[in-house]
Design an enzyme around this catalytic site. Structure first.
Site, PDB file in Angstrom:
ATOM      1  N   HIS A  82       0.852  -1.196   0.000  1.00 25.92           N
ATOM      2  CA  HIS A  82       0.000   0.000   0.000  1.00 25.92           C
ATOM      3  C   HIS A  82       0.882   1.238   0.000  1.00 25.92           C
ATOM      4  O   HIS A  82       1.952   1.264   0.612  1.00 25.92           O
ATOM      5  CB  HIS A  82      -0.901   0.015   1.237  1.00 25.92           C
ATOM      6  CG  HIS A  82      -2.023   1.002   1.135  1.00 25.92           C
ATOM      7  ND1 HIS A  82      -3.252   0.686   0.580  1.00 25.92           N
ATOM      8  CD2 HIS A  82      -2.098   2.305   1.485  1.00 25.92           C
ATOM      9  CE1 HIS A  82      -4.036   1.757   0.616  1.00 25.92           C
ATOM     10  NE2 HIS A  82      -3.355   2.751   1.160  1.00 25.92           N
ATOM     11  N   ASP A 161     -14.269   3.049   7.020  1.00 17.75           N
ATOM     12  CA  ASP A 161     -13.165   3.776   6.396  1.00 17.75           C
ATOM     13  C   ASP A 161     -13.564   4.326   5.036  1.00 17.75           C
ATOM     14  O   ASP A 161     -13.173   5.435   4.663  1.00 17.75           O
ATOM     15  CB  ASP A 161     -11.936   2.876   6.254  1.00 17.75           C
ATOM     16  CG  ASP A 161     -10.829   3.568   5.480  1.00 17.75           C
ATOM     17  OD1 ASP A 161     -10.332   4.593   5.971  1.00 17.75           O
ATOM     18  OD2 ASP A 161     -10.504   3.122   4.363  1.00 17.75           O
ATOM     19  N   ARG A 168     -13.046  12.871   4.092  1.00 18.81           N
ATOM     20  CA  ARG A 168     -11.773  13.576   4.329  1.00 18.81           C
ATOM     21  C   ARG A 168     -11.298  14.306   3.084  1.00 18.81           C
ATOM     22  O   ARG A 168     -10.716  15.394   3.157  1.00 18.81           O
ATOM     23  CB  ARG A 168     -10.686  12.577   4.752  1.00 18.81           C
ATOM     24  CG  ARG A 168     -10.759  12.119   6.186  1.00 18.81           C
ATOM     25  CD  ARG A 168      -9.796  10.953   6.408  1.00 18.81           C
ATOM     26  NE  ARG A 168      -8.444  11.288   6.001  1.00 18.81           N
ATOM     27  CZ  ARG A 168      -7.553  10.386   5.566  1.00 18.81           C
ATOM     28  NH1 ARG A 168      -7.888   9.119   5.473  1.00 18.81           N
ATOM     29  NH2 ARG A 168      -6.345  10.767   5.239  1.00 18.81           N
ATOM     30  N   SER A 183      -6.776   4.662   8.597  1.00 20.61           N
ATOM     31  CA  SER A 183      -7.406   4.332   7.321  1.00 20.61           C
ATOM     32  C   SER A 183      -6.661   3.204   6.625  1.00 20.61           C
ATOM     33  O   SER A 183      -7.253   2.185   6.224  1.00 20.61           O
ATOM     34  CB  SER A 183      -7.436   5.566   6.416  1.00 20.61           C
ATOM     35  OG  SER A 183      -7.904   5.243   5.121  1.00 20.61           O
ATOM     36  N   LYS A 187      -7.868  -1.038   6.485  1.00 17.49           N
ATOM     37  CA  LYS A 187      -8.049  -1.757   5.220  1.00 17.49           C
ATOM     38  C   LYS A 187      -7.140  -2.980   5.153  1.00 17.49           C
ATOM     39  O   LYS A 187      -7.533  -4.049   4.687  1.00 17.49           O
ATOM     40  CB  LYS A 187      -7.758  -0.838   4.034  1.00 17.49           C
ATOM     41  CG  LYS A 187      -8.843   0.172   3.742  1.00 17.49           C
ATOM     42  CD  LYS A 187      -8.676   0.825   2.389  1.00 17.49           C
ATOM     43  CE  LYS A 187      -7.563   1.835   2.320  1.00 17.49           C
ATOM     44  NZ  LYS A 187      -7.906   3.135   2.875  1.00 17.49           N
TER      45      LYS A 187
END
Length: 432
Positions: A82, A161, A168, A183, A187
């Site tokens: 990520h 989320d 956001r 966040s 995930k």
């Protein structure tokens, strides 16, 4: 307990209890707390921050707001990757097929663009037919069948989320360490991989503007990973200029296709190799660290990584003919050059300014309900360290109208700084 009291508490910089955080996450997910109330609390968190315990509790609550996948029936060693976000960051589209082609299962749930940073989910949806909205069973079956699946956030995985993330993006709360850490890690916990490599971008085009902020975020995410029994490695990468040559959804997909065929920009190659090496190390499938780089280059050169990407696209409903022939992608109607007005060297290509210009073109969203124009974007001919002559093309603007193209020319010119010094940029900052 009610949301107004919780907002007041955080507004006054008091710590929220585990129960209050769980109450907010559950009620907002269920629609019993409004967007404007959630926005007030998120703004208070952004301004006042959170303690370590609050961040852990928020992460857990968001991860548990839906299903938490168990992928151990597929493999006990599935790796995820990520990025904290950047401008021109198409790395997931390159790294994940490489790793899968090496026999390491990869499972990734990707987000949409946030602020000036692009989203992998948006890039994937720019491929005609590609379906990011998989059921959990489809997600797992794809990993079993071909060793890879890249999907968006479903209604069942970290739904809290998904709602907070979209909110956001439109209220100026994208650069908060507690919100970013919770966040990303919610995930990652929900999507079931047991090993996670995090690309923590750092620079003017990232949420973390300097190395100290990036290290703080990395340490927080590593702590959450340790708590959740996930092997977690953070790689700090430079995001002072856009990554690679393209910014924009279709344009980045095309660049990723070229990269998987071996035509990779130097800065992209540096990040790809370092992330792949860390993922291979965590997988335990390749214990000899000295051999890992050679293995990565081998699957690029022999075409296995590119074939795996085609396999992924086909498996998720995408039209593979676009991957085989990228000229089929729809092009923006207006393509305008940005011309250098002086001789010298590129000393700066400000990623933040580029990102903002890109959002105005239609690459990203100003309002959370906005649609994206997959065609538009920017192609950079000159980057930091490159020599330029007066009259050289610095970049090309791909726009939906002449007016948008003209407006963007000035903004991209402003993002460039041409001087007399040849700058050498370091792409990998640190591994944590």
């Amino acid at each position: 307990m009610n949301i107004i009291d919780i907002i007041e508490k955080k507004k006054n910089n008091w710590d929220l209890s585990k129960e209050e955080i769980e109450y907010f996450v559950k009620k907002y997910t269920d629609g019993e707390i409004t967007d404007y109330q959630a926005a007030a609390l998120i703004m208070a968190i952004c301004i006042n921050g959170m303690t370590q315990d609050e961040i852990l509790n928020l992460t857990i609550a968001m991860a548990n707001s839906g299903d938490v996948l168990d992928l151990t029936d597929i493999s006990d060693n599935i790796v995820d990757k990520h990025s904290t976000g950047g401008v021109g960051d198409k790395i997931t589209l390159i790294v994940m097929p490489i790793i899968a082609s090496l026999g390491i299962p990869v499972a990734k749930m990707s987000g949409r663009g946030l602020g000036i940073t692009g989203g992998t989910a948006d890039k994937l949806e720019s491929i005609p037919g590609y379906n990011i909205n998989l059921s959990i069973d489809e997600f797992k079956q794809n990993i079993k069948d071909i060793g890879i699946s890249l999907m968006g956030q479903t209604l069942n995985l970290a739904p809290a989320d998904k709602k907070i993330y979209a909110l956001r993006d439109t209220i100026g709360c994208t650069n908060s360490i507690p919100l970013i850490a919770s966040s990303i890690m919610s995930k990652k916990i929900a999507s079931g991989a047991n090993a996670i490599v995090l690309d923590v971008t750092c620079g003017n085009g990232a949420f973390m503007k300097n190395k100290d902020e990036a290290k703080r975020l990395s340490k927080m995410m590593s702590l959450i990973g340790k708590w959740a029994n996930r092997q977690t490695v953070c790689v700090l990468t430079n995001m002072d200029e856009p990554l690679g040559h393209s910014v924009g959804n279709t344009l980045e997909v095309i660049e990723a296709i070229d990269a998987l065929k071996g035509n990779m920009a130097d800065d992209v190659k540096d990040v790809v190799l370092n992330l792949c090496i860390q993922m291979m190390n965590l997988s335990k499938k390749y214990p000899n660290v000295l051999e890992t780089k050679g293995k990565i280059l081998e699957v690029i050169e022999n075409g296995k990584a590119f074939e795996k990407f085609k396999e992924l696209v086909a498996k998720q409903g995408g039209d593979v003919s676009y991957i085989e022939d990228p000229t089929k992608f729809e092009k923006a109607p207006i393509i305008t050059p940005v011309i250098s007005e002086k001789d010298g060297f590129v000393e700066e290509l400000n990623a933040e300014k580029v990102g903002k210009a890109g959002v105005e073109l239609g690459i990203g969203r100003i309002h959370k309900e906005d649609s994206i124009d997959y065609r538009v974007g920017l192609m950079f001919e000159k980057k930091i360290g490159d020599e330029v002559k007066k009259g050289d093309v610095l970049a090309y603007i791909h726009a939906s109208s002449p007016e948008k193209a003209t407006e963007c020319v000035g903004k991209i010119n402003d993002a460039y700084k041409i001087g007399n010094k040849k700058i050498v940029k370091k792409n990998i900052i640190e591994i944590i």
